[in-house]
Structures are given as structure tokens and as C-alpha cells.
Design an enzyme around this catalytic site. Structure first.
Site, mmCIF file in Angstrom:
data_model
loop_
_atom_site.group_PDB
_atom_site.id
_atom_site.type_symbol
_atom_site.label_atom_id
_atom_site.label_comp_id
_atom_site.label_asym_id
_atom_site.label_seq_id
_atom_site.Cartn_x
_atom_site.Cartn_y
_atom_site.Cartn_z
ATOM 1 N N HIS A 160 13.302 -33.581 -18.604
ATOM 2 C CA HIS A 160 13.436 -34.074 -17.687
ATOM 3 C C HIS A 160 11.939 -34.193 -17.570
ATOM 4 O O HIS A 160 10.872 -34.159 -16.523
ATOM 5 C CB HIS A 160 13.510 -33.857 -16.433
ATOM 6 N N ASN B 191 -0.528 0.974 5.560
ATOM 7 C CA ASN B 191 0.636 0.061 5.829
ATOM 8 C C ASN B 191 0.918 -0.996 6.019
ATOM 9 O O ASN B 191 1.370 -0.835 6.976
ATOM 10 C CB ASN B 191 1.795 0.692 4.381
ATOM 11 N N GLY B 192 0.758 -2.449 6.167
ATOM 12 C CA GLY B 192 0.850 -3.243 6.697
ATOM 13 C C GLY B 192 0.213 -4.581 7.098
ATOM 14 O O GLY B 192 -1.022 -4.399 6.110
ATOM 15 N N LYS C 44 5.027 -2.950 -6.466
ATOM 16 C CA LYS C 44 6.278 -2.731 -6.527
ATOM 17 C C LYS C 44 7.624 -3.485 -5.353
ATOM 18 O O LYS C 44 8.271 -4.330 -5.338
ATOM 19 C CB LYS C 44 6.441 -1.953 -6.943
ATOM 20 N N LYS D 163 9.818 -11.718 -16.771
ATOM 21 C CA LYS D 163 9.396 -10.469 -17.212
ATOM 22 C C LYS D 163 8.802 -10.814 -17.856
ATOM 23 O O LYS D 163 7.648 -10.448 -18.406
ATOM 24 C CB LYS D 163 11.183 -9.901 -18.114
ATOM 25 N N GLU E 276 5.367 -10.935 -16.215
ATOM 26 C CA GLU E 276 5.289 -10.643 -15.576
ATOM 27 C C GLU E 276 3.856 -9.107 -15.557
ATOM 28 O O GLU E 276 3.364 -8.811 -15.642
ATOM 29 C CB GLU E 276 6.020 -9.560 -14.516
ATOM 30 N N TRP F 68 -3.563 -1.970 -2.216
ATOM 31 C CA TRP F 68 -3.545 -2.766 -2.751
ATOM 32 C C TRP F 68 -3.643 -4.254 -1.945
ATOM 33 O O TRP F 68 -3.192 -4.751 -0.481
ATOM 34 C CB TRP F 68 -2.228 -3.292 -2.523
ATOM 35 N N GLU G 114 14.735 -15.002 -15.847
ATOM 36 C CA GLU G 114 14.860 -13.940 -15.660
ATOM 37 C C GLU G 114 13.837 -13.246 -16.786
ATOM 38 O O GLU G 114 13.204 -12.267 -16.739
ATOM 39 C CB GLU G 114 15.938 -12.664 -15.061
ATOM 40 N N CYS H 16 0.794 -1.032 -0.020
ATOM 41 C CA CYS H 16 -0.165 0.013 -0.479
ATOM 42 C C CYS H 16 0.924 1.086 -0.120
ATOM 43 O O CYS H 16 2.184 1.295 0.620
ATOM 44 C CB CYS H 16 -1.258 0.125 1.329
ATOM 45 N N ARG I 67 3.939 1.641 -7.414
ATOM 46 C CA ARG I 67 3.781 0.059 -6.076
ATOM 47 C C ARG I 67 3.232 -0.600 -6.457
ATOM 48 O O ARG I 67 2.865 -2.091 -5.943
ATOM 49 C CB ARG I 67 3.658 0.636 -5.248
HETATM 50 C C1 AGP Z 1 10.835 -8.069 -10.436
HETATM 51 O O1 AGP Z 1 10.230 -7.715 -12.265
HETATM 52 C C2 AGP Z 1 10.036 -8.726 -9.616
HETATM 53 N N1 AGP Z 1 8.501 -7.077 -9.673
HETATM 54 C C3 AGP Z 1 9.987 -8.959 -7.991
HETATM 55 O O2 AGP Z 1 10.653 -10.476 -8.557
HETATM 56 C C4 AGP Z 1 11.196 -8.040 -7.694
HETATM 57 O O3 AGP Z 1 12.678 -8.842 -8.053
HETATM 58 C C5 AGP Z 1 10.853 -8.801 -5.744
HETATM 59 O O4 AGP Z 1 9.830 -8.212 -5.717
HETATM 60 C C6 AGP Z 1 12.100 -8.467 -4.768
HETATM 61 O O5 AGP Z 1 11.825 -7.311 -5.013
HETATM 62 P P1 AGP Z 1 13.082 -6.879 -4.454
HETATM 63 O O6 AGP Z 1 14.181 -5.733 -5.140
HETATM 64 O O7 AGP Z 1 12.586 -5.162 -3.734
HETATM 65 O O8 AGP Z 1 13.224 -6.572 -3.015
#
Ligand code: AGP
Length: 612
Positions: free
Chosen positions: A508, A104-105, A607, A489, A492, A78, A485, A2, A27
């Protein structure tokens, strides 16, 4: 997750709050709202959906009193407890209507508190855990807001960053933190509060970062700090080093695209002044260990989540290969709960762009508890992980607004390679090899530029595959983390189901899923393992899967017989991950763009993941 904004000053709060919330959109959120004090009362406007809708609602009636207030709080939610509707959106107001709160939390014991409140005749109306806090504060209030907040927080289990206001004390705002970041911006005749600096950068550079169990009482007389037990404390005012422009999109369609194109400069910033070409080593003063300390490191443990964990894998490989030191990378949540064996000569490196990821932070605390040397690799200056580790290396990538991490990854890898070099030079690596490797690290920005120049060619490949629903990425060695990675990408931001596999693993099981509309991105760069991956790519082709071959410049012939080709610069294995991932970032971006996806704020994602 949030986002929080608060304002108290001489200017109109609503505009500053809504603009701050817009800056926090990245975020990830699903509803938003603001509450302002005016004319002896509290006015609240909330909305499920986008900030632009909230803006229209707030400013729809220009004579509305909410736009006249000079004190208010705002929130992007969120959803965790209850659906993202107007009722569950923050700010929450108590039953009397005299108190408003943003949170937030997660309040873990909210059900118990709700039961106690109900016995006292106070019924919560939302599904959220947060509402109990405002009801409890209101119930405990006698004549002083900070006392009521302090008393309430002592009954709470969980995490919080909160801002509370009451119309009983219209020149006061109380802020507190435990586990969820809060930064307070000190301006001229005004004070701003936010869950992250990007919301308040346009207004001030002077900031106070709250630590866990800190409370701040902001009034027209200034700010007083204490802990939640009300003992006075002091926190330093520090300067925020991000400029306003870096949190704007400029001419780019998306923050993600802008951030991908910022990578050459971001890497330059990450490595500036940190390479000693003559001695063939890295100078990482933030790590605060000498060559002698580095020579005593027995094992490197890297913890992180998502993209940060993938960057850690490159570090793991480089440290083992170059330094001959045992290295492991582990998902931070797993590390935290499985009671890992840690010895005093272990170096634990926590990688986190935001510096706030709950699992990575918990792993840091666990590693410190077990007596390891712990360092942080963070991008956000003053973030919790950066502060709690006390030693580490800032990435200097600048604000990363796109939810999909791009420039943070390439900077994380660059820094991990420098850490590997530093450790390697205290072992068997000779000076001339160290210098050569340092020169390759120094060349990373230009290698990335070479990939970015192929944006149009990669876009053309992306458009061919934009309608696929599944995709695989395969690689070996330093290209295995690149495959993971690349798949992350793609999934997501485009919602294409994508999996990254070690090239050898495909047979496998996953190979069963291959068919003619399931492309395989095969990382066939000219590094050890290429021939084997080539064989694996042929196996995919034999099952009618289209193959997109990523190959090194000068080695284009490897792609013969495959469907598409992406060329990246030829470079040593440890260096190859960075340009390769940049190519895969572009591929993912253009597939997502062709599918019309909301690239900067993908559905369901946040984020910074501050809950477990
Ligand atoms: C990456 O594109 C992500 N959105 C996610 O995997 C991110 O890297 C992960 O949540 C870790 O975040 P941080 O680097 O802020 O700890």
C-alpha cells in the site's frame, strides 16, 4: 533524561561525583559538570562532550581544590533549551557566585521568571530554563537555603529534580522533586543523591525515593524531609536490590550485547514462582486481584512508548486470542490526550522499563482519574509508575544500561503472556491448555539460548548488509510487533533508516521504496500467516530487494530463493515473538558494530524520556 549526582560525607566528593556521572552515561547526555564547596567558595568544572573529558579536566591539576571537597553536585545534560556547550551545561551558578544547582526536568514558565529577574537587575546568561531556578533561589535567600528553595519552587511550573548548594551554608545540600526521579542513598557517615540508583549502588543499598513535592535537607546532622511547603513528612528507607556488577560491562564490548546475553536469566527471573503448572495459570500477586477480579475484566488497555508499546501489542494479541477479552494497545501520549473512554471494569496496564516515562506516567494518572483498575509493568523498583500504580508486576530484568531496550522487552512480553494466561483461565481456557501454555512460557529462556547460540551466523548476515542505508521488516500476527521492534532496534543503534510494517501493508505504498540495496527482513516463522508473508517476501524479491528470511527450525526450505536465512526455534505463535526479536536484536547490534556506531549511547537518544 539529564542525570544528577550529589555527595555529602567524609570522602572526597569529586571522584564519587564523576564516577556516578559515568554510571549515568547510559541515560544519554551531551555535556556534564560538577560543582563542589571548598574553602568558603564554590568551584565549578563543566564540559561539553564525554565524562572522560570531564574527568581529565577535573583531575588535570591534582592540587586543584575541587578534588579536596567533601560536598558537591554533578550533572549530565541532555539538551532541551539551548545547544550542548559549556555555558549551558550544569551545574548553574547564580550571579553572586554563592549558589549552585543541578536540575533535571523542564521549567515551563522560565521565560516569565527570567523577565521578573531581569526587572530586578538579575540577567540570566545561559539559554537554559534551569538557570532561572538558581538565580531565583539566590534572590530569595535570606539566611536559610531550604526556605529559599521552597519559596522558589512555589513559583515554578513544570517538572524538576534538583540539588542545590550554597557556600553560605557549607554543610548543607537541599534536594527536591516534582516529576523527575530522585533517590537518596543513606551511607555510613555520608549521603548520596542521584536521579537513578545505578549512580550510587557502589556506595549504599539503603535508599529513600522522593515523591512529587518532597524536599530533603541533608546536613552533617542527618536528613530532614518536608514537602515544598515545608510541612514535615516521613519517607521509608528501602533496600535497593540491584548489585553493583549488573551495572558494569564485564567482558562484553557493549552493555547492549551483555544485556542480550543476559536474557535467558532475566526471563527466568521474570517468571520465577509466577507459573502454576498444575492449575495451568499464572500467580501474579503484585497485581493484587483474585480470579474473581480477573473474571470481571471487560477490557485490557495497554499503554506504553517505543519498545514497551511493542511488548504491549503481544499482550493485546494474547489476551484477545486466549482469553477472548477485548484488548487494545495505545501509544501513551495519544491515550493521555485524546480523552479515551474508560469503564470501571477496564484493566489498564502501563508498561515501562524505567517507570519514569513522562507520557506513560501521564496515561497512568489519566486512567486512575477515570476510575480504571491500573497496573504497572516496570523494571526499576520504586520508580514513579511502579509507585503510582500501586499494583503490578516487576520485571526483575536487572539494570538495563544500553539505551536500546533488549532484556526489558523479552521480560515485558513474558509477563504480558502470564497476564493473558491468568485472565484466560478465568474464561474458557481449559486447564490442560493453560498448563501447556505455561510450560511454553517456562521454556522461553532455553528458546532464547538457542537463538543466542547463533550469534556468529547472525553476525555474518549482518556484515553483508552493514552498508545499507534503508531496511524493511515485515511480519504478521505475533510477528508484526516483532517487525516493528526489529526496525526500531536497527534504526536507533545503527542509524540505518529502518521501517517495520505489517507484511500486507507493504503493497500500500512502502514497496515503492524497494530497490536492490534495500534489504527486507521477512518474518516467515511457522505460524498462521506464514504463507501470506511468504507471498509478500516474493513480491519484494521480484523488485530486486534482497530478502533475509527468518524461519522456524525444521522449516528452512521456506527460505529457498531468498538471499539469507536466520533460523529461530519452532514454537507456538504467542511464544514466537521473543526468540524472533532476540535474533533481530543481534542483527541490529552487529550491523551497528560493523558501522562503528556508539551502540550503548546512540546520538540524540535518552534512556528514560522524562519530558513529553
Ligand atoms: C527502546 O529501545 C527505546 N530506547 C525506547 O523506545 C523505550 O522503549 C521507550 O522510551 C520507553 O521507555 P520505558 O520502557 O522506560 O517507558
Amino acid at each position: 533524561m539529564c542525570g544528577i549526582v550529589g555527595y555529602f560525607g567524609k570522602r572526597k566528593a569529586a571522584e564519587i561525583l564523576v564516577d556516578g556521572l559515568r554510571r549515568l552515561e547510559y541515560r544519554g547526555y551531551d555535556s556534564a559538570g560538577i560543582a563542589c564547596l571548598y574553602n568558603g567558595g564554590i568551584e565549578v568544572i563543566k564540559n561539553p562532550g564525554k565524562i572522560r573529558d570531564l574527568r581529565s579536566k577535573v583531575f588535570a591539576n591534582p592540587s586543584a581544590t575541587i578534588t579536596e571537597s567533601t560536598l558537591g553536585i554533578g550533572h549530565t545534560r541532555w539538551a532541551t533549551h539551548g545547544p550542548p556547550n559549556e555555558l549551558n551545561a550544569h551545574p548553574h551558578v547564580d550571579v553572586t557566585g554563592h549558589f549552585a544547582l543541578v536540575h533535571n526536568g523542564i521549567i515551563e514558565n522560565y521565560k516569565d521568571i527570567r523577565k521578573v529577574l531581569s526587572q530586578k537587575g538579575i540577567e540570566c546568561v545561559t539559554d537554559t530554563d534551569s538557570e532561572v531556578l538558581v538565580q531565583l533561589i539566590s534572590y530569595l535567600y535570606k539566611d536559610n537555603l531550604e526556605d529559599a528553595v521552597s519559596e522558589a519552587l512555589q513559583q515554578v511550573k513544570g517538572t524538576y529534580g534538583i540539588v542545590v548548594i550554597t557556600d553560605y551554608e557549607p554543610a548543607k545540600m537541599v534536594v527536591a522533586r516534582c516529576g523527575s526521579p530522585i533517590v537518596i542513598g543513606i551511607g555510613r557517615n555520608e549521603t548520596l543523591v542521584a536521579s537513578d540508583a545505578s549512580a550510587i549502588i557502589p556506595h549504599t543499598r539503603d535508599a529513600v525515593y522522593l515523591e512529587d513535592f518532597d524536599m530533603a535537607v541533608i546536613t552533617d546532622q542527618g536528613m530532614e524531609m518536608c514537602n515544598v511547603n515545608r510541612s514535615p513528612i516521613n519517607r521509608e528507607v528501602t533496600a535497593m536490590d540491584w548489585d553493583e556488577g549488573s551495572a558494569e560491562k564485564g567482558d562484553f564490548d557493549h552493555f547492549m550485547l551483555k544485556e542480550m546475553f543476559e536474557q535467558p536469566q532475566a526471563i527466568r527471573n521474570a517468571i520465577r514462582g509466577r507459573l502454576d503448572l498444575e492449575m495451568g495459570t499464572a500467580v501474579l500477586s503484585g497485581l493484587d486481584f483474585s480470579e474473581r477480579d480477573a473474571a470481571q475484566i471487560n477490557r485490557l488497555l495497554v499503554v506504553g512508548c517505543g519498545t514497551s508499546m511493542h511488548a504491549g501489542m503481544v499482550g493485546e494479541y494474547a489476551v484477545e486470542e486466549m482469553a477472548g477479552v477485548n484488548a487494545e494497545v495505545e501509544q501513551a501520549a495519544e491515550f493521555r490526550y485524546r480523552n479515551p473512554i474508560i469503564t470501571p471494569n477496564d484493566l489498564v496496564v502501563a508498561i515501562s522499563q524505567s517507570g519514569e516515562t513522562a507520557d506513560t506516567l501521564a496515561a497512568v494518572r489519566e486512567a486512575k482519574q477515570k476510575g480504571a483498575l491500573v497496573a504497572g509493568l516496570c523494571n526499576v523498583v520504586g520508580s514513579t509508575i511502579a509507585r503510582e500504580t500501586g499494583r503490578g508486576v516487576y520485571l526483575h530484568a536487572g539494570p538495563e544500561i544500553g539505551v536500546a531496550s533488549t532484556k526489558a522487552f523479552t521480560c515485558q512480553v513474558s509477563v504480558m503472556l502470564m497476564i493473558a494466561l491468568k485472565i484466560a483461565r478465568t474464561r474458557r481456557m481449559p486447564g490442560h491448555d493453560g498448563s501447556e501454555f505455561a510450560r511454553w512460557i517456562q521454556r522461553l529462556p532455553e528458546l532464547v539460548e538457542e537463538v543466542l547460540e547463533q550469534n556468529d551466523a547472525i553476525k555474518a548476515v549482518a556484515q553483508k548488509y552493514a552498508q545499507c542505508e534503508h531496511a524493511f521488516f515485515i511480519g504478521r500476527g505475533y510477528l508484526y510487533p516483532a517487525a516493528l521492534e526489529g526496525a526500531l532496534k536497527l534504526k536507533e543503534i545503527s542509524y540505518v533508516h529502518a521501517e517495520g510494517y505489517h507484511a500486507a501493508e507493504l503493497k500500500h505504498g512502502p514497496i515503492a521504496l524497494l530497490q536492490e540495496n534495500t534489504p527486507v527482513v521477512a518474518l516467515l516463522n511457522n505460524i498462521p500467516g506464514k504463507e501470506k508473508t511468504l507471498g509478500n517476501a516474493e513480491e519484494c524479491k521480484a523488485r530486486n530487494a534482497p530478502v533475509i528470511a527468518v524461519v522456524s527450525a525444521g522449516d528452512e526450505g521456506v527460505a529457498d530463493g531468498f538471499d539469507d536465512i536466520i533460523v529461530v526455534p519452532d514454537c507456538p505463535p504467542a511464544i514466537a515473538t521473543v526468540p524472533t526479536v532476540v535474533a533481530l536484536q543481534l542483527l541490529a547490534y552487529h550491523i551497528a558494530a560493523a558501522r562503528g556506531c556508539e551502540i550503548d549511547q546512540p546520538r540524540n537518544l535518552a534512556k528514560s524520556v522524562t519530558v513529553e
